[in-house]
Design a protein around this motif. Structure first.
Motif, PDB file in Angstrom:
ATOM      1  N   ALA A   1       0.828  -1.208   0.000  1.00 60.32           N
ATOM      2  CA  ALA A   1       0.000   0.000   0.000  1.00 60.32           C
ATOM      3  C   ALA A   1       0.860   1.255   0.000  1.00 60.32           C
ATOM      4  O   ALA A   1       0.564   2.228  -0.710  1.00 60.32           O
ATOM      5  CB  ALA A   1      -0.936  -0.001   1.214  1.00 60.32           C
ATOM      6  N   GLU A   2       1.945   1.254   0.776  1.00 64.33           N
ATOM      7  CA  GLU A   2       2.834   2.417   0.826  1.00 64.33           C
ATOM      8  C   GLU A   2       3.560   2.608  -0.501  1.00 64.33           C
ATOM      9  O   GLU A   2       3.706   3.742  -0.980  1.00 64.33           O
ATOM     10  CB  GLU A   2       3.847   2.242   1.957  1.00 64.33           C
ATOM     11  N   ILE A   3       4.013   1.505  -1.086  1.00 60.48           N
ATOM     12  CA  ILE A   3       4.712   1.595  -2.380  1.00 60.48           C
ATOM     13  C   ILE A   3       3.771   2.142  -3.450  1.00 60.48           C
ATOM     14  O   ILE A   3       4.150   3.007  -4.246  1.00 60.48           O
ATOM     15  CB  ILE A   3       5.276   0.217  -2.769  1.00 60.48           C
ATOM     16  N   ALA A   4       2.533   1.653  -3.468  1.00 61.45           N
ATOM     17  CA  ALA A   4       1.564   2.141  -4.449  1.00 61.45           C
ATOM     18  C   ALA A   4       1.253   3.614  -4.227  1.00 61.45           C
ATOM     19  O   ALA A   4       1.252   4.414  -5.182  1.00 61.45           O
ATOM     20  CB  ALA A   4       0.284   1.315  -4.366  1.00 61.45           C
ATOM     21  N   GLU A   5       1.019   3.992  -2.982  1.00 56.45           N
ATOM     22  CA  GLU A   5       0.662   5.378  -2.672  1.00 56.45           C
ATOM     23  C   GLU A   5       1.780   6.331  -3.076  1.00 56.45           C
ATOM     24  O   GLU A   5       1.535   7.372  -3.710  1.00 56.45           O
ATOM     25  CB  GLU A   5       0.380   5.509  -1.171  1.00 56.45           C
ATOM     26  N   GLN A   6       3.031   5.984  -2.726  1.00 61.48           N
ATOM     27  CA  GLN A   6       4.136   6.874  -3.061  1.00 61.48           C
ATOM     28  C   GLN A   6       4.415   6.896  -4.564  1.00 61.48           C
ATOM     29  O   GLN A   6       4.812   7.920  -5.116  1.00 61.48           O
ATOM     30  CB  GLN A   6       5.392   6.465  -2.283  1.00 61.48           C
ATOM     31  N   SER A   7       4.203   5.780  -5.238  1.00 58.29           N
ATOM     32  CA  SER A   7       4.401   5.738  -6.689  1.00 58.29           C
ATOM     33  C   SER A   7       3.414   6.655  -7.392  1.00 58.29           C
ATOM     34  O   SER A   7       3.777   7.420  -8.296  1.00 58.29           O
ATOM     35  CB  SER A   7       4.236   4.304  -7.202  1.00 58.29           C
TER      36      SER A   7
ATOM     37  N   VAL B   1      -2.503  -1.688  -8.842  1.00 55.86           N
ATOM     38  CA  VAL B   1      -3.013  -0.461  -8.223  1.00 55.86           C
ATOM     39  C   VAL B   1      -2.363   0.757  -8.877  1.00 55.86           C
ATOM     40  O   VAL B   1      -3.040   1.745  -9.203  1.00 55.86           O
ATOM     41  CB  VAL B   1      -2.732  -0.467  -6.701  1.00 55.86           C
ATOM     42  N   ILE B   2      -1.054   0.686  -9.084  1.00 53.86           N
ATOM     43  CA  ILE B   2      -0.344   1.805  -9.714  1.00 53.86           C
ATOM     44  C   ILE B   2      -0.822   1.996 -11.149  1.00 53.86           C
ATOM     45  O   ILE B   2      -1.088   3.119 -11.587  1.00 53.86           O
ATOM     46  CB  ILE B   2       1.173   1.563  -9.668  1.00 53.86           C
TER      47      ILE B   2
END
Length: 308
Positions: A28-34, A70-71
């Motif tokens: 979730a963090e990787i997707a949000e920051q991407s 997600v990204i």
């Protein structure tokens, strides 16, 4: 001058969770920051995966598949998956996720090398997880394997097998000659997206004369067959990417390459770094490439032909 492609390397496999509270760990963090980095101006998102329980780098395709869709659903940015993986992973492990995902782009390191990040351990007051210290300190006796056979197999399986293009990562001048050898043998095809890297112990030092030398060497070897980009580790990130922009190159930032926004100031997100280099480049009257423009410049297959 051509528009500047901004790449962002979101989490990587070098920094550990204890080095920064802002390093994205969970899917979730990787997707949000991407997604935020793409909104800030990044045309290419370079991705590794981490075990969501302790932040350890993982090659597990199941973890990648928790954030790749997600990204993709939230941004038009080009998704670039690592084939370098993490320290100690086998080539088969490093290829597991990209072979399943069939992305538009993957990173590809252009030579075996010493890759020493042990000095980072001494700068961490307290580690959150027991794996972190030995992971870092063990790099005094670590060789990052990328043999000619490895490189050819990755190009064969991903490039010819999936239509994936590569970010050719060159940590030293010899890596440029390795890439030229592959081009001469028609193993790789232009345009070559060539990422010249500075400031990793074991690779070329972060001196401005080295950046100029790498650019001049690439010009001699590849002529019009390549697209040049620059990344630099740690505090060298912004000065070197700024210099690259001035010289007509493209740039890569992100928390994989540096945890800092400025002197003594940690970046709170990948998007902060993207926004900063974008502001610098635009203040220099340079234009930033959109994902569609980056796809055209790099002759990518398009986001509709991936498998996530």
């Amino acid at each position: 001058m051509a528009k500047v492609i901004i790449s962002v390397a979101v989490t990587g496999a070098i920094h550990t969770p204890s080095m920064s509270d802002y390093l994205p760990i969970t899917p979730a963090e990787i997707a949000e920051q991407s997604i935020a980095a793409a909104e800030a101006g990044a045309a290419i998102i370079h991705l590794h995966a981490r075990d969501p329980n302790d932040g350890r780098p993982t090659p597990d395709p199941a973890v990648f598949m928790q954030f790749l869709p997600v990204i993709k659903q939230s941004t038009d940015a080009v998704i670039n998956i690592t084939t370098g993986g993490g320290l100690g992973m086998t080539v088969d492990e490093r290829l597991a996720a990209p072979l399943q995902a069939s992305p538009e782009m993957c990173s590809l390191n252009m030579g075996s090398m010493n890759f020493n990040i042990s000095g980072s351990a001494a700068r961490v007051p307290k580690f959150k997880y027991e794996w972190e210290r030995p992971y870092l300190e063990g790099t005094t006796d670590f060789i990052f394997r990328n043999t000619f056979k490895d490189i050819e197999q990755i190009v064969e399986k991903l490039g010819k097998g999936h239509g994936t293009k590569f970010e050719f990562e060159c940590y030293d001048v010899g890596h440029l000659y390795n890439l030229a050898h592959m081009l001469d043998r028609k193993i790789v095809e232009p345009p070559l997206f060539t990422q010249t890297i500075f400031g990793i112990l074991g690779g070329l030092g972060a001196e401005h004369r080295n950046l100029l030398f790498m650019r001049e060497t690439a010009d001699r070897l590849f002529g019009k067959d390549y697209v040049w980009s620059v990344l630099a580790a740690g505090r060298n990130q912004m000065p070197f990417t700024t210099m690259a922009g001035i010289l007509g190159g493209n740039v890569r930032v992100g928390l994989e390459d540096s945890l800092w926004l400025g002197k003594g100031v940690q970046a709170k997100s990948n998007a902060e770094q993207v926004a900063k280099i974008r502001r610098i480049l635009e203040d220099l009257s340079l234009e930033i490439a959109t994902p569609a423009e980056a796809r055209q410049m790099l002759a990518l297959k398009g986001g509709d032909r991936v498998k996530f």
